[in-house]
Design a protein around this motif. Structure first.
Motif: not given
Length: 416
Positions: A53-80
């Motif tokens: 990401l530092d060396r090259e230029t991109f227009d978008a970043v795609a990641i191997e996550l689904c919506e629930p896993r993304y939310k869980s990663m961004r919000d560690p307290e989601s299990f509450r």
């Protein structure tokens, strides 16, 4: 359609972190996809994501996550927000337990090397946000993947899946860091089941190949949507487990079906095999007929057979609840409900025992806070009230199944 592979294994000059990472460049319809293969618990993978990401230029970043896993990663307290009563009522306790087992496998390895699980995905998210780039979540929900995997294989393979999940919890052997890097040759889900996943074509199809096609369809869909905006995408960084790199590279080249119908097809749950239900019904029917015949021969014989059914199924379910660390009243609930199973086929025995367990031992805030860490070690499943409730559900059902076969054997033997 134009497809072009450009130096798929050549990292930028002087790039030490990227040199060890599998990388492929694929161009289709004027959009270049840079596929970066990673290991999900690897320091080198995190460094590689940051460096590219530092060396090259991109227009978008795609990641191997689904919506629930993304939310869980961004919000560690989601299990509450987990509603155990709803999970039990909807019969999803087993699925939630399987998800926790998957998480614990990844976190156990990550804990050994002092790196957060999914850190390379978090690095990609942070890097995209810092550069104000769109983030595309391209993976299929893990719950759908597990359900499709289980429904795609026979009974013995299903036992193998359960053994893989259980083995990931019990094993306490340390893993060499060089072995962690070898995860780049596979996939986290596939690695949990080790050789079993590679030797079972239907399981490999559900865990790996289907997701390759699904993620490719998601990439094409996102690219198409972006083409209709004022900021069309020309270059995309795709951060994926390296076990998917070859499959996605090939799929980008060859996929021709419309993305949306393909995703819908790959997300649909195939109908379950009717044979388990038929066999279960046949077993219950055979036991019922045997008890009826014994009553016809004599009231005492029939009463003995009926008590055999009640005691074997009830005790089996109660022992299962107790083995899971359930409260005595949870075990009592399992004992009472288990013999009535033939009259309530749509309600698992574990729903009753787990319902009582969560009513008596309501999860505390501390249980939600420590859940992810507790399930890393198999003993923690019994210590945490949330995971223990899930175990009560699963073990009560297993105890009921065992008790059914014991009762059936004893009753039919007495008939003969």
């Amino acid at each position: 359609m134009q497809v072009l592979n450009e130096n798929p294994d050549s990292p930028p000059q002087g790039s030490e972190s990227l040199a060890a990472q599998p990388i492929a460049h694929v161009t289709r319809d004027g959009v270049e996809y840079v596929l970066l293969g990673t290991a999900h618990v690897s320091r080198a993978s995190v460094e590689a994501v940051r460096e590219i990401l530092d060396r090259e230029t991109f227009d978008a970043v795609a990641i191997e996550l689904c919506e629930p896993r993304y939310k869980s990663m961004r919000d560690p307290e989601s299990f509450r927000n987990l509603d155990l009563f709803q999970v039990i009522r909807q019969g999803k306790a087993g699925l939630v337990a399987a998800n926790l087992a998957l998480s614990s496998f990844q976190r156990r390895i990550a804990e050994q090397f002092g790196i957060e699980p999914g850190a390379e995905m978090k690095a990609a998210i942070d890097g995209a946000e810092a550069r104000d780039l769109p983030i595309w979540l391209i993976d299929r929900e893990v719950g759908i993947t597990l359900k499709r995997a289980i429904r795609s294989v026979g009974f013995l393979d299903r036992i193998g899946i359960m053994a893989g999940l259980a083995g990931s919890l019990i094993s306490r052997e340390d893993v060499e860091e060089s072995e962690i890097e070898k995860l780049k040759e596979g996939d986290m889900l596939g690695s949990m089941f080790n050789e079993f996943a590679r030797e079972s074509p239907p399981l490999f199809e559900a865990l790996i190949s289907e997701r390759d096609r699904y993620m490719t369809a998601r990439l094409r869909e996102e690219t198409s949507d972006a083409a209709n905006t004022d900021t069309p995408v020309k270059r995309v960084l795709v951060v994926i487990g390296a076990g998917h790199l070859a499959g996605i590279e090939q799929a980008i080249e060859s996929q021709t079906d419309a993305p949306a119908p393909m995703q819908e097809e790959l997300s649909a749950l195939p109908p379950g095999s009717p044979w388990p239900k038929r066999i279960g019904f046949a077993v219950f029917a055979a036991i019922a007929v045997a008890i009826a015949v014994l009553f016809y021969r004599g009231a005492d014989s029939g009463a003995d057979a009926l008590w055999t059914w009640v005691l074997c199924t009830g005790i089996g379910a109660a022992i299962g609840a107790a083995a899971a660390g359930g409260h005595p009243l949870s075990a009592l609930a399992a004992f009472i409900v288990a013999p009535l199973k033939p009259f309530r086929p749509g309600i698992p025995v574990g729903a009753a025992s787990a319902g009582v367990e969560v009513w008596i031992h309501r999860p505390r805030v501390a249980d939600f806070d420590s859940l992810r860490d507790d399930v890393i070690h198999w003993t923690g499943w019994w210590r945490n009230r949330i995971s223990r409730t899930l175990l009560v559900f699963v073990f009560s059902n297993l105890g009921m199944m065992f008790g059914t076969w014991v009762a059936g054997f004893r009753i039919i033997k007495s008939l003969l």
